[in-house]
Design a protein around this motif. Sequence first.
Motif, short mmCIF file in Angstrom:
data_model
loop_
_atom_site.label_atom_id
_atom_site.label_comp_id
_atom_site.label_asym_id
_atom_site.label_seq_id
_atom_site.Cartn_x
_atom_site.Cartn_y
_atom_site.Cartn_z
N ARG A 6 32.05 31.49 51.14
CA ARG A 6 32.58 31.81 49.92
C ARG A 6 33.67 30.72 49.76
NH1 ARG A 6 31.13 36.49 52.48
NH2 ARG A 6 30.40 37.85 51.28
N LYS B 184 28.49 47.82 54.66
CA LYS B 184 28.07 46.39 54.03
C LYS B 184 29.61 45.67 54.36
CE LYS B 184 24.76 46.73 50.49
NZ LYS B 184 25.03 47.04 48.88
N ILE B 185 30.66 46.41 54.86
CA ILE B 185 31.96 45.69 54.97
C ILE B 185 31.51 44.47 56.21
CG2 ILE B 185 33.04 47.21 56.76
CD1 ILE B 185 35.46 46.83 54.73
N PHE C 119 32.03 34.54 57.72
CA PHE C 119 32.47 35.19 56.23
C PHE C 119 32.89 34.15 55.06
CE2 PHE C 119 35.20 37.17 53.09
CZ PHE C 119 34.73 38.07 52.66
N ILE D 39 37.45 40.19 44.61
CA ILE D 39 38.84 41.04 44.86
C ILE D 39 39.06 41.87 43.39
CG2 ILE D 39 41.27 41.18 45.15
CD1 ILE D 39 40.74 38.70 47.18
N VAL E 24 46.37 36.88 48.04
CA VAL E 24 45.87 37.67 48.92
C VAL E 24 44.61 37.14 49.42
CG1 VAL E 24 44.50 39.38 47.62
CG2 VAL E 24 45.73 40.03 49.38
C1 HEC Z 1 38.64 51.46 50.04
C2 HEC Z 1 38.32 50.27 50.94
C3 HEC Z 1 38.53 48.68 50.60
C4 HEC Z 1 39.74 48.45 50.06
C5 HEC Z 1 41.24 49.15 50.02
C6 HEC Z 1 39.43 47.07 50.12
N1 HEC Z 1 38.46 46.78 50.25
FE1 HEC Z 1 37.54 44.91 50.29
N2 HEC Z 1 35.63 45.63 50.72
C7 HEC Z 1 35.31 46.89 51.02
C8 HEC Z 1 34.08 47.10 51.34
C9 HEC Z 1 33.23 48.60 51.61
C10 HEC Z 1 33.46 45.60 50.81
C11 HEC Z 1 31.79 45.46 50.93
C12 HEC Z 1 31.30 45.54 49.71
C13 HEC Z 1 29.89 45.31 49.63
O1 HEC Z 1 29.28 44.22 50.07
O2 HEC Z 1 29.16 46.37 49.09
C14 HEC Z 1 34.67 44.99 50.60
C15 HEC Z 1 34.42 43.47 50.48
C16 HEC Z 1 35.34 42.60 50.33
C17 HEC Z 1 35.28 41.24 50.25
C18 HEC Z 1 33.79 40.64 50.16
C19 HEC Z 1 33.28 40.55 48.55
C20 HEC Z 1 32.22 39.60 48.44
O3 HEC Z 1 32.31 38.48 48.01
O4 HEC Z 1 31.12 40.01 49.23
C21 HEC Z 1 36.41 40.71 50.10
C22 HEC Z 1 36.83 39.21 49.78
C23 HEC Z 1 37.46 41.94 50.06
N3 HEC Z 1 36.72 42.78 50.27
C24 HEC Z 1 38.88 41.78 50.10
C25 HEC Z 1 39.59 42.93 49.79
C26 HEC Z 1 41.12 42.66 49.59
C27 HEC Z 1 41.64 41.33 49.51
C28 HEC Z 1 41.60 43.82 49.34
C29 HEC Z 1 43.10 44.21 49.04
C30 HEC Z 1 43.61 43.72 47.77
C31 HEC Z 1 40.44 44.77 49.59
N4 HEC Z 1 39.38 44.14 49.87
C32 HEC Z 1 40.69 46.14 49.59
C33 HEC Z 1 36.35 47.78 51.23
C34 HEC Z 1 37.67 47.82 50.63
#
Ligand code: HEC
Length: 104
Positions: free
Chosen positions: A64, A52-53, A60, A73, A95
């Motif tokens: 948002r 899903k990432i 993107f 976050i 960030v």
């Molecule tokens: C362990 C891995 C990991 C780390 C570390 C991480 N992320 Fe993520 N992030 C993900 C994953 C996986 C998703 C998708 C989640 C989902 O939609 O299920 C995501 C989704 C997001 C989203 C989208 C949320 C939405 O509205 O759908 C944002 C913005 C984001 N991350 C920002 C950040 C920021 C900024 C940081 C650092 C402060 C960070 N992420 C750290 C794994 C990570």
Amino acid sequence: MRSFFLLGALTLAASTAAAQGADGKALYEQHCRKCHGATGKPSDGIKKMNPKIETFDAAFFAKRTDADLIKGIGEGKGKMKPFNEKLKPDEMAAVAKYIRTLKP
Ligand code: HEC
């Protein structure tokens, strides 16, 4: 609730600009890069584990607002843990601002 949050985010953005505080790039490198990639494009390995990432591209961000980003976050989503306890509100705002400047 939602308008309350928006108001908070706006106040935050203003106070961040005034304080010139948190370094969004440094925070990203430290906390986010390992999953989201140096340029906002997750590696194939990460994508395999977290289908899903998304890539931090124009499509993107079109979906948002800044408030949505900060909320995501702070609260975390799916496999991404919440950052509410790790980062201060001005750091999350910084960030969120930084990821908009990435060129994946
Ligand atoms: C362990 C891995 C990991 C780390 C570390 C991480 N992320 Fe993520 N992030 C993900 C994953 C996986 C998703 C998708 C989640 C989902 O939609 O299920 C995501 C989704 C997001 C989203 C989208 C949320 C939405 O509205 O759908 C944002 C913005 C984001 N991350 C920002 C950040 C920021 C900024 C940081 C650092 C402060 C960070 N992420 C750290 C794994 C990570």
